[in-house]
Motif scaffolding. Structure first.
Motif, mmCIF file in Angstrom:
data_model
loop_
_atom_site.group_PDB
_atom_site.id
_atom_site.type_symbol
_atom_site.label_atom_id
_atom_site.label_comp_id
_atom_site.label_asym_id
_atom_site.label_seq_id
_atom_site.Cartn_x
_atom_site.Cartn_y
_atom_site.Cartn_z
ATOM 1 N N PHE A 197 14.753 -4.169 -0.297
ATOM 2 C CA PHE A 197 12.811 -4.118 -0.124
ATOM 3 C C PHE A 197 13.400 -4.640 1.641
ATOM 4 O O PHE A 197 12.184 -3.773 2.565
ATOM 5 C CB PHE A 197 13.382 -6.078 -0.273
ATOM 6 C CG PHE A 197 11.790 -6.558 -0.177
ATOM 7 C CD1 PHE A 197 10.523 -6.118 -0.200
ATOM 8 C CD2 PHE A 197 12.264 -7.665 0.935
ATOM 9 C CE1 PHE A 197 8.811 -6.343 0.160
ATOM 10 C CE2 PHE A 197 10.401 -8.035 1.750
ATOM 11 C CZ PHE A 197 9.825 -7.385 1.214
ATOM 12 N N ILE A 198 14.721 -5.082 2.444
ATOM 13 C CA ILE A 198 14.722 -5.410 3.562
ATOM 14 C C ILE A 198 14.248 -3.826 4.390
ATOM 15 O O ILE A 198 13.740 -3.788 5.332
ATOM 16 C CB ILE A 198 16.029 -6.545 3.561
ATOM 17 C CG1 ILE A 198 15.244 -7.264 3.262
ATOM 18 C CG2 ILE A 198 16.109 -6.142 5.045
ATOM 19 C CD1 ILE A 198 16.536 -9.146 3.908
ATOM 20 N N ARG A 199 15.121 -3.148 3.360
ATOM 21 C CA ARG A 199 15.125 -1.409 4.457
ATOM 22 C C ARG A 199 13.508 -1.651 4.094
ATOM 23 O O ARG A 199 12.955 -0.860 5.114
ATOM 24 C CB ARG A 199 16.594 -0.555 3.288
ATOM 25 C CG ARG A 199 17.878 -0.893 3.823
ATOM 26 C CD ARG A 199 18.878 0.024 3.154
ATOM 27 N NE ARG A 199 19.088 0.234 2.118
ATOM 28 C CZ ARG A 199 19.596 -0.393 1.040
ATOM 29 N NH1 ARG A 199 19.948 -1.556 1.303
ATOM 30 N NH2 ARG A 199 19.541 -0.330 -0.370
ATOM 31 N N VAL A 200 13.063 -1.271 2.684
ATOM 32 C CA VAL A 200 11.881 -0.654 2.830
ATOM 33 C C VAL A 200 11.060 -2.008 4.179
ATOM 34 O O VAL A 200 10.142 -0.933 4.450
ATOM 35 C CB VAL A 200 11.133 -1.102 1.672
ATOM 36 C CG1 VAL A 200 9.775 -0.723 1.611
ATOM 37 C CG2 VAL A 200 12.084 -0.006 1.051
ATOM 38 N N GLU A 219 12.376 -6.548 -7.180
ATOM 39 C CA GLU A 219 13.109 -6.913 -8.732
ATOM 40 C C GLU A 219 13.999 -5.855 -8.675
ATOM 41 O O GLU A 219 15.119 -4.972 -9.825
ATOM 42 C CB GLU A 219 12.476 -6.665 -9.591
ATOM 43 C CG GLU A 219 11.700 -8.142 -9.888
ATOM 44 C CD GLU A 219 10.547 -8.629 -10.881
ATOM 45 O OE1 GLU A 219 10.025 -7.228 -11.422
ATOM 46 O OE2 GLU A 219 9.716 -9.519 -10.701
ATOM 47 N N GLU A 220 13.428 -4.263 -8.601
ATOM 48 C CA GLU A 220 13.784 -2.526 -8.545
ATOM 49 C C GLU A 220 15.178 -2.425 -7.343
ATOM 50 O O GLU A 220 15.898 -1.735 -7.908
ATOM 51 C CB GLU A 220 12.739 -1.841 -7.837
ATOM 52 C CG GLU A 220 11.911 -2.394 -9.485
ATOM 53 C CD GLU A 220 10.570 -0.543 -9.170
ATOM 54 O OE1 GLU A 220 10.649 0.339 -8.210
ATOM 55 O OE2 GLU A 220 9.320 -0.879 -9.576
ATOM 56 N N LYS A 221 14.629 -2.813 -6.263
ATOM 57 C CA LYS A 221 15.874 -3.178 -5.444
ATOM 58 C C LYS A 221 16.536 -3.574 -4.669
ATOM 59 O O LYS A 221 17.672 -3.742 -4.117
ATOM 60 C CB LYS A 221 14.685 -1.821 -3.922
ATOM 61 C CG LYS A 221 13.890 -1.238 -4.001
ATOM 62 C CD LYS A 221 13.194 -0.370 -3.128
ATOM 63 C CE LYS A 221 12.591 0.727 -3.523
ATOM 64 N NZ LYS A 221 13.607 2.152 -3.470
ATOM 65 N N GLU A 261 0.749 -1.200 -0.544
ATOM 66 C CA GLU A 261 0.020 0.005 0.050
ATOM 67 C C GLU A 261 0.917 1.439 -0.019
ATOM 68 O O GLU A 261 0.422 2.160 -0.938
ATOM 69 C CB GLU A 261 -0.776 -0.063 1.439
ATOM 70 C CG GLU A 261 -2.405 1.016 1.414
ATOM 71 C CD GLU A 261 -3.014 0.980 2.552
ATOM 72 O OE1 GLU A 261 -3.318 1.458 3.502
ATOM 73 O OE2 GLU A 261 -3.606 -0.082 2.433
ATOM 74 N N ARG A 262 2.380 1.220 1.193
ATOM 75 C CA ARG A 262 2.171 1.823 0.986
ATOM 76 C C ARG A 262 3.150 2.606 -0.352
ATOM 77 O O ARG A 262 3.545 3.977 -0.571
ATOM 78 C CB ARG A 262 3.565 2.239 1.853
ATOM 79 C CG ARG A 262 2.656 2.323 3.447
ATOM 80 C CD ARG A 262 3.654 3.337 4.845
ATOM 81 N NE ARG A 262 2.574 2.582 5.536
ATOM 82 C CZ ARG A 262 3.258 2.519 7.044
ATOM 83 N NH1 ARG A 262 4.690 2.935 7.055
ATOM 84 N NH2 ARG A 262 2.332 2.461 7.927
ATOM 85 N N THR A 263 4.146 1.641 -0.667
ATOM 86 C CA THR A 263 4.731 1.583 -1.870
ATOM 87 C C THR A 263 4.333 1.875 -3.296
ATOM 88 O O THR A 263 4.723 2.237 -4.421
ATOM 89 C CB THR A 263 6.047 0.322 -2.431
ATOM 90 O OG1 THR A 263 4.823 -0.815 -1.918
ATOM 91 C CG2 THR A 263 6.717 0.287 -0.774
ATOM 92 N N GLY A 264 3.089 1.117 -3.187
ATOM 93 C CA GLY A 264 1.900 1.573 -4.293
ATOM 94 C C GLY A 264 2.884 0.311 -5.087
ATOM 95 O O GLY A 264 2.355 0.010 -6.885
ATOM 96 N N LYS A 265 3.425 -0.982 -5.097
ATOM 97 C CA LYS A 265 4.371 -1.745 -5.736
ATOM 98 C C LYS A 265 4.199 -3.336 -5.091
ATOM 99 O O LYS A 265 3.244 -3.629 -4.041
ATOM 100 C CB LYS A 265 5.352 -0.978 -5.870
ATOM 101 C CG LYS A 265 5.716 -0.710 -6.314
ATOM 102 C CD LYS A 265 7.379 -0.380 -6.670
ATOM 103 C CE LYS A 265 7.355 1.278 -7.885
ATOM 104 N NZ LYS A 265 8.211 1.937 -7.225
ATOM 105 N N LEU A 266 4.432 -3.980 -5.885
ATOM 106 C CA LEU A 266 4.064 -6.069 -5.007
ATOM 107 C C LEU A 266 5.235 -5.516 -4.730
ATOM 108 O O LEU A 266 6.488 -5.764 -5.467
ATOM 109 C CB LEU A 266 3.931 -6.208 -6.393
ATOM 110 C CG LEU A 266 2.221 -6.277 -6.678
ATOM 111 C CD1 LEU A 266 1.695 -7.942 -8.105
ATOM 112 C CD2 LEU A 266 0.372 -7.032 -5.699
ATOM 113 N N LEU A 267 5.146 -6.829 -3.887
ATOM 114 C CA LEU A 267 6.561 -6.677 -3.154
ATOM 115 C C LEU A 267 7.322 -7.855 -3.965
ATOM 116 O O LEU A 267 8.584 -7.294 -3.588
ATOM 117 C CB LEU A 267 6.587 -8.410 -1.688
ATOM 118 C CG LEU A 267 5.469 -7.857 -1.384
ATOM 119 C CD1 LEU A 267 5.530 -9.229 -0.167
ATOM 120 C CD2 LEU A 267 5.907 -6.724 0.286
#
Length: 165
Positions: free
Chosen positions: A56-59, A49-51, A38-44
């Motif tokens: 991902f662990i930081r987010v 894939e992007e980060k 919800e907060r990122t607007g992206k699926l896990l």
């Protein structure tokens, strides 16, 4: 300090058991993976894939550390235990319950790890991931519940009983 935070491997039943437990306790239910999406607007898996895994662990750590609620059952992602700040925060706001399941049972329940958004590194097997995470789950857990061959309602009742002790 009246929340219940569920930790454990992907496929251990955190979200499913969390909903049932929340109903039993009269608590709200929050799935931290859904809050991240919800907060990122992206699926896990898109975030991974992007980060990359570390990104991902930081987010995940930032989102989990920011969760501020009361009388809530929080189902975390399996990799939540990599976020030290989030785990310290969770300890301060509730009771951490580790839903323990054998690696074989986890493998039976999971499909494609990448499609599910599981934070697994290149070349890492499910067994490798299991061996890496179990000590972290055990370190942070206030309560450990063995979920092997048990019904969801029975696991929820067991957690409720352990919380009353």
């Amino acid at each position: 300090m009246n929340n219940v935070i569920l930790i454990g491997m992907p496929g251990s039943g955190k979200s499913t058991i969390g909903v049932v437990l929340a109903k039993r306790l009269g608590y709200r239910f929050v799935d931290s993976d859904l809050v991240i999406q919800e907060r990122t607007g992206k699926l896990l898996h898109q975030i991974i894939e992007e980060k990359g895994i570390d990104g991902f662990i930081r987010v995940e750590n930032e989102v989990n550390e920011s969760l501020d609620m009361e009388k809530t059952v929080i189902a975390t992602g399996g990799s939540a235990v990599y976020g030290k700040e989030a785990m310290v925060h969770f300890k301060s706001i509730g009771t951490i319950v580790y839903l323990r399941l054998s690696c074989e049972s986890v493998a039976d329940r999971l499909g494609d790890l990448n499609e599910r958004g599981v934070a697994v590194r290149q070349g890492q097997t499910l067994e490798d991931l299991y061996e890496e995470r179990v000590p972290l789950y055990q370190r942070y857990a206030d309560i450990v519940i063995d979920c092997e061959d048990k019904m969801i309602k029975d696991i929820a009742a067991e957690i409720e009983g352990a919380l009353k002790k």
